[in-house]
Design a protein around this motif. Sequence first.
Motif, PDB file in Angstrom:
ATOM      1  N   ARG A 214      12.170 -18.543   1.852  1.00 21.07           N
ATOM      2  CA  ARG A 214      12.267 -17.150   1.424  1.00 21.07           C
ATOM      3  C   ARG A 214      12.236 -16.240   2.645  1.00 21.07           C
ATOM      4  O   ARG A 214      11.390 -16.409   3.529  1.00 21.07           O
ATOM      5  CB  ARG A 214      11.123 -16.797   0.478  1.00 21.07           C
ATOM      6  CG  ARG A 214      11.081 -17.626  -0.783  1.00 21.07           C
ATOM      7  CD  ARG A 214      10.031 -17.093  -1.755  1.00 21.07           C
ATOM      8  NE  ARG A 214       8.717 -17.048  -1.147  1.00 21.07           N
ATOM      9  CZ  ARG A 214       7.900 -18.078  -1.052  1.00 21.07           C
ATOM     10  NH1 ARG A 214       8.300 -19.263  -1.491  1.00 21.07           N
ATOM     11  NH2 ARG A 214       6.712 -17.961  -0.500  1.00 21.07           N
ATOM     12  N   LEU A 215      13.143 -15.291   2.652  1.00 19.05           N
ATOM     13  CA  LEU A 215      13.216 -14.311   3.730  1.00 19.05           C
ATOM     14  C   LEU A 215      13.193 -12.920   3.115  1.00 19.05           C
ATOM     15  O   LEU A 215      14.014 -12.602   2.257  1.00 19.05           O
ATOM     16  CB  LEU A 215      14.500 -14.498   4.545  1.00 19.05           C
ATOM     17  CG  LEU A 215      14.693 -13.533   5.728  1.00 19.05           C
ATOM     18  CD1 LEU A 215      13.614 -13.771   6.788  1.00 19.05           C
ATOM     19  CD2 LEU A 215      16.081 -13.699   6.333  1.00 19.05           C
ATOM     20  N   SER A 216      12.231 -12.111   3.522  1.00 20.04           N
ATOM     21  CA  SER A 216      12.147 -10.747   2.994  1.00 20.04           C
ATOM     22  C   SER A 216      12.061  -9.753   4.136  1.00 20.04           C
ATOM     23  O   SER A 216      11.457 -10.025   5.179  1.00 20.04           O
ATOM     24  CB  SER A 216      10.926 -10.600   2.080  1.00 20.04           C
ATOM     25  OG  SER A 216       9.731 -10.861   2.792  1.00 20.04           O
ATOM     26  N   ALA A 217      12.671  -8.605   3.927  1.00 19.57           N
ATOM     27  CA  ALA A 217      12.671  -7.540   4.928  1.00 19.57           C
ATOM     28  C   ALA A 217      12.535  -6.205   4.205  1.00 19.57           C
ATOM     29  O   ALA A 217      13.059  -6.026   3.095  1.00 19.57           O
ATOM     30  CB  ALA A 217      13.945  -7.566   5.756  1.00 19.57           C
ATOM     31  N   SER A 218      11.817  -5.281   4.822  1.00 18.57           N
ATOM     32  CA  SER A 218      11.634  -3.975   4.190  1.00 18.57           C
ATOM     33  C   SER A 218      11.468  -2.889   5.236  1.00 18.57           C
ATOM     34  O   SER A 218      11.011  -3.136   6.360  1.00 18.57           O
ATOM     35  CB  SER A 218      10.413  -3.982   3.266  1.00 18.57           C
ATOM     36  OG  SER A 218       9.220  -4.210   4.001  1.00 18.57           O
ATOM     37  N   LEU A 219      11.861  -1.689   4.863  1.00 17.64           N
ATOM     38  CA  LEU A 219      11.683  -0.488   5.674  1.00 17.64           C
ATOM     39  C   LEU A 219      11.055   0.580   4.797  1.00 17.64           C
ATOM     40  O   LEU A 219      11.385   0.692   3.606  1.00 17.64           O
ATOM     41  CB  LEU A 219      13.020   0.009   6.223  1.00 17.64           C
ATOM     42  CG  LEU A 219      13.752  -0.898   7.224  1.00 17.64           C
ATOM     43  CD1 LEU A 219      15.132  -0.342   7.521  1.00 17.64           C
ATOM     44  CD2 LEU A 219      12.937  -1.021   8.505  1.00 17.64           C
ATOM     45  N   ARG A 220      10.150   1.380   5.376  1.00 15.42           N
ATOM     46  CA  ARG A 220       9.466   2.398   4.591  1.00 15.42           C
ATOM     47  C   ARG A 220       9.212   3.638   5.448  1.00 15.42           C
ATOM     48  O   ARG A 220       8.904   3.528   6.639  1.00 15.42           O
ATOM     49  CB  ARG A 220       8.140   1.862   4.048  1.00 15.42           C
ATOM     50  CG  ARG A 220       7.307   2.879   3.278  1.00 15.42           C
ATOM     51  CD  ARG A 220       6.023   2.272   2.765  1.00 15.42           C
ATOM     52  NE  ARG A 220       6.291   1.269   1.756  1.00 15.42           N
ATOM     53  CZ  ARG A 220       6.422   1.525   0.462  1.00 15.42           C
ATOM     54  NH1 ARG A 220       6.335   2.786   0.027  1.00 15.42           N
ATOM     55  NH2 ARG A 220       6.654   0.567  -0.402  1.00 15.42           N
ATOM     56  N   ALA A 221       9.343   4.802   4.813  1.00 12.72           N
ATOM     57  CA  ALA A 221       9.004   6.075   5.451  1.00 12.72           C
ATOM     58  C   ALA A 221       8.119   6.866   4.505  1.00 12.72           C
ATOM     59  O   ALA A 221       8.440   6.993   3.314  1.00 12.72           O
ATOM     60  CB  ALA A 221      10.258   6.869   5.789  1.00 12.72           C
ATOM     61  N   THR A 222       6.996   7.372   5.020  1.00 15.67           N
ATOM     62  CA  THR A 222       6.060   8.143   4.212  1.00 15.67           C
ATOM     63  C   THR A 222       5.887   9.529   4.823  1.00 15.67           C
ATOM     64  O   THR A 222       5.629   9.656   6.019  1.00 15.67           O
ATOM     65  CB  THR A 222       4.688   7.446   4.138  1.00 15.67           C
ATOM     66  OG1 THR A 222       4.851   6.145   3.568  1.00 15.67           O
ATOM     67  CG2 THR A 222       3.719   8.253   3.293  1.00 15.67           C
TER      68      THR A 222
ATOM     69  N   VAL B  52       5.384  11.802  -0.163  1.00 18.48           N
ATOM     70  CA  VAL B  52       6.664  11.241  -0.594  1.00 18.48           C
ATOM     71  C   VAL B  52       6.931   9.967   0.193  1.00 18.48           C
ATOM     72  O   VAL B  52       6.691   9.921   1.406  1.00 18.48           O
ATOM     73  CB  VAL B  52       7.825  12.238  -0.379  1.00 18.48           C
ATOM     74  CG1 VAL B  52       9.141  11.639  -0.852  1.00 18.48           C
ATOM     75  CG2 VAL B  52       7.544  13.544  -1.109  1.00 18.48           C
ATOM     76  N   SER B  53       7.421   8.936  -0.500  1.00 18.48           N
ATOM     77  CA  SER B  53       7.692   7.668   0.162  1.00 18.48           C
ATOM     78  C   SER B  53       9.076   7.171  -0.222  1.00 18.48           C
ATOM     79  O   SER B  53       9.466   7.227  -1.390  1.00 18.48           O
ATOM     80  CB  SER B  53       6.632   6.631  -0.229  1.00 18.48           C
ATOM     81  OG  SER B  53       6.894   5.385   0.373  1.00 18.48           O
ATOM     82  N   LEU B  54       9.825   6.695   0.765  1.00 12.86           N
ATOM     83  CA  LEU B  54      11.144   6.106   0.562  1.00 12.86           C
ATOM     84  C   LEU B  54      11.140   4.712   1.173  1.00 12.86           C
ATOM     85  O   LEU B  54      10.738   4.539   2.331  1.00 12.86           O
ATOM     86  CB  LEU B  54      12.232   6.966   1.207  1.00 12.86           C
ATOM     87  CG  LEU B  54      13.666   6.437   1.127  1.00 12.86           C
ATOM     88  CD1 LEU B  54      14.141   6.377  -0.318  1.00 12.86           C
ATOM     89  CD2 LEU B  54      14.611   7.286   1.972  1.00 12.86           C
ATOM     90  N   ALA B  55      11.569   3.711   0.397  1.00 11.38           N
ATOM     91  CA  ALA B  55      11.519   2.333   0.884  1.00 11.38           C
ATOM     92  C   ALA B  55      12.751   1.570   0.436  1.00 11.38           C
ATOM     93  O   ALA B  55      13.336   1.837  -0.626  1.00 11.38           O
ATOM     94  CB  ALA B  55      10.262   1.630   0.383  1.00 11.38           C
ATOM     95  N   ALA B  56      13.157   0.605   1.256  1.00 12.59           N
ATOM     96  CA  ALA B  56      14.262  -0.297   0.935  1.00 12.59           C
ATOM     97  C   ALA B  56      13.820  -1.712   1.295  1.00 12.59           C
ATOM     98  O   ALA B  56      13.146  -1.923   2.310  1.00 12.59           O
ATOM     99  CB  ALA B  56      15.521   0.080   1.705  1.00 12.59           C
ATOM    100  N   SER B  57      14.172  -2.681   0.449  1.00  8.15           N
ATOM    101  CA  SER B  57      13.772  -4.053   0.721  1.00  8.15           C
ATOM    102  C   SER B  57      14.859  -5.028   0.291  1.00  8.15           C
ATOM    103  O   SER B  57      15.698  -4.717  -0.568  1.00  8.15           O
ATOM    104  CB  SER B  57      12.462  -4.400  -0.007  1.00  8.15           C
ATOM    105  OG  SER B  57      12.664  -4.448  -1.404  1.00  8.15           O
ATOM    106  N   SER B  58      14.822  -6.203   0.913  1.00  4.82           N
ATOM    107  CA  SER B  58      15.759  -7.281   0.576  1.00  4.82           C
ATOM    108  C   SER B  58      14.978  -8.588   0.525  1.00  4.82           C
ATOM    109  O   SER B  58      14.144  -8.860   1.395  1.00  4.82           O
ATOM    110  CB  SER B  58      16.867  -7.378   1.622  1.00  4.82           C
ATOM    111  OG  SER B  58      17.754  -8.437   1.313  1.00  4.82           O
ATOM    112  N   PHE B  59      15.198  -9.379  -0.512  1.00  2.00           N
ATOM    113  CA  PHE B  59      14.500 -10.651  -0.711  1.00  2.00           C
ATOM    114  C   PHE B  59      15.546 -11.733  -0.976  1.00  2.00           C
ATOM    115  O   PHE B  59      16.369 -11.595  -1.889  1.00  2.00           O
ATOM    116  CB  PHE B  59      13.527 -10.545  -1.884  1.00  2.00           C
ATOM    117  CG  PHE B  59      12.733 -11.793  -2.152  1.00  2.00           C
ATOM    118  CD1 PHE B  59      11.480 -11.974  -1.596  1.00  2.00           C
ATOM    119  CD2 PHE B  59      13.243 -12.784  -2.976  1.00  2.00           C
ATOM    120  CE1 PHE B  59      10.751 -13.117  -1.846  1.00  2.00           C
ATOM    121  CE2 PHE B  59      12.523 -13.939  -3.240  1.00  2.00           C
ATOM    122  CZ  PHE B  59      11.260 -14.107  -2.669  1.00  2.00           C
TER     123      PHE B  59
END
Length: 429
Positions: free
Chosen positions: A379-387, A396-403
């Motif tokens: 399993r490979l997961s990656a994420s980015l987040r801005a708060t 306010v929070s914005l996030a993107a992820s891939s699994f």
Amino acid sequence: MTVLLAMGAAAQAGSVVAQSASGSLRSAASQSVDLFARDRSVAVRDRPHPEYEAFGLRLGAFTAYPKLDVGTEYNDNIYAVASGEVSDTILRLKPEISITSGWSRNAVSAYARGAFSRYSDYDSEDTDDYGFGASGRLDVTRAANLLAGADFAHLAEPRTSSSAPASTVSPIEYDMASAYLAGSQTRGRVRFSARGDVRSFTYEDGRTIGGAVVEQGDRDRTSSSVTGRTDVALSPATALFVQATGNSRDYDVASTPLNPARDSSGYEVLAGANFEVGALARGEVAAGYIQQEFDSPAFGDVSGLGARASIEYFPTQLTTLTTTVSRTVEDAAIVGAGGYLSSSIGLQADHELLRNVILGGQLTYAEDDYEGIDRTDERLSASLRATYLVNRRLGVSLAASSFKQTSSGTNEGVDFKVNRLMLSLVGQF
């Protein structure tokens, strides 16, 4: 799996109970024994922001902190399948309240939270999660304390879980109850600590689209563990330790030749170091041996190298880089397998772009090697987040992820990829 980090001086936990116990242990150690304090730097995610923190509601000697998280998510593969992917937009509502004491000695805290998800087009995936718990710390002396806590949660199993049956119309729901008791005492350069945990899981049966019952009762179980640990400080910045954990995992269903239960017992022995390199880095590294033996001869025993590590690096006061490593034995819910060796490594970066703007990214790779069947999941997961902290009331929070999961072997599972985009507004009081 979080016992080592919960008892380490510079640990970061992974669960609510473990996180509470870990923070209490570090706080007590920092106040009473400088030889085990690892606090020259503060991680970006842990750094206090008084001007953006909620005042809370005073209740005598206690303070209550209500919070509400309202968010929306786009998911391009809600069923986590290899083909015929279906996307949907999800509304998530997460209310929470926590209560903490304000005493100079000892501490008590409690919480209640919920997570309610509503799908725009596929309402069979709607879930209602909730949980509550409490924990406390008794400061016996300046160098000794006792910790205790209990939690209950009603949860829905993610479709991305390797244990989740793919044939059910709705996600599998289950109850998890846990409790722990821990303590530590420091004598000069030596610190002794111990912890006991009990955790039970009760699963609800699922149903197929045709109405057939998908039995889940064979997954109901109670797990218990006891851990002892000794730390010896070589200097104010370095300590060596040894730790031993014994566990028992008992399933509720009776074992039969056609359906053997996965009852097992095992142990983990680790040795390592806890350290701090000035204000530049700190962490804990340990390695040793793990083994899990199953009562039924239908399942092969699982054993091998055990490892845990968590290292924080501070290139500047505004940036924190964190590396985590683990290798543990986990229970399997797949026919023919009793358990598997789970190995993972994670990298996380957090940066304080502005006083009220926090950026973060995480990359994790994990491998599950099943015993008794020919199957390996990667399993490979990656994420980015801005708060963005608007003020002490709003964020306010914005996030993107891939699994992504890739499974191999004659008993291979499903290969799939899930991408998510999330936006949330948090209000606190």
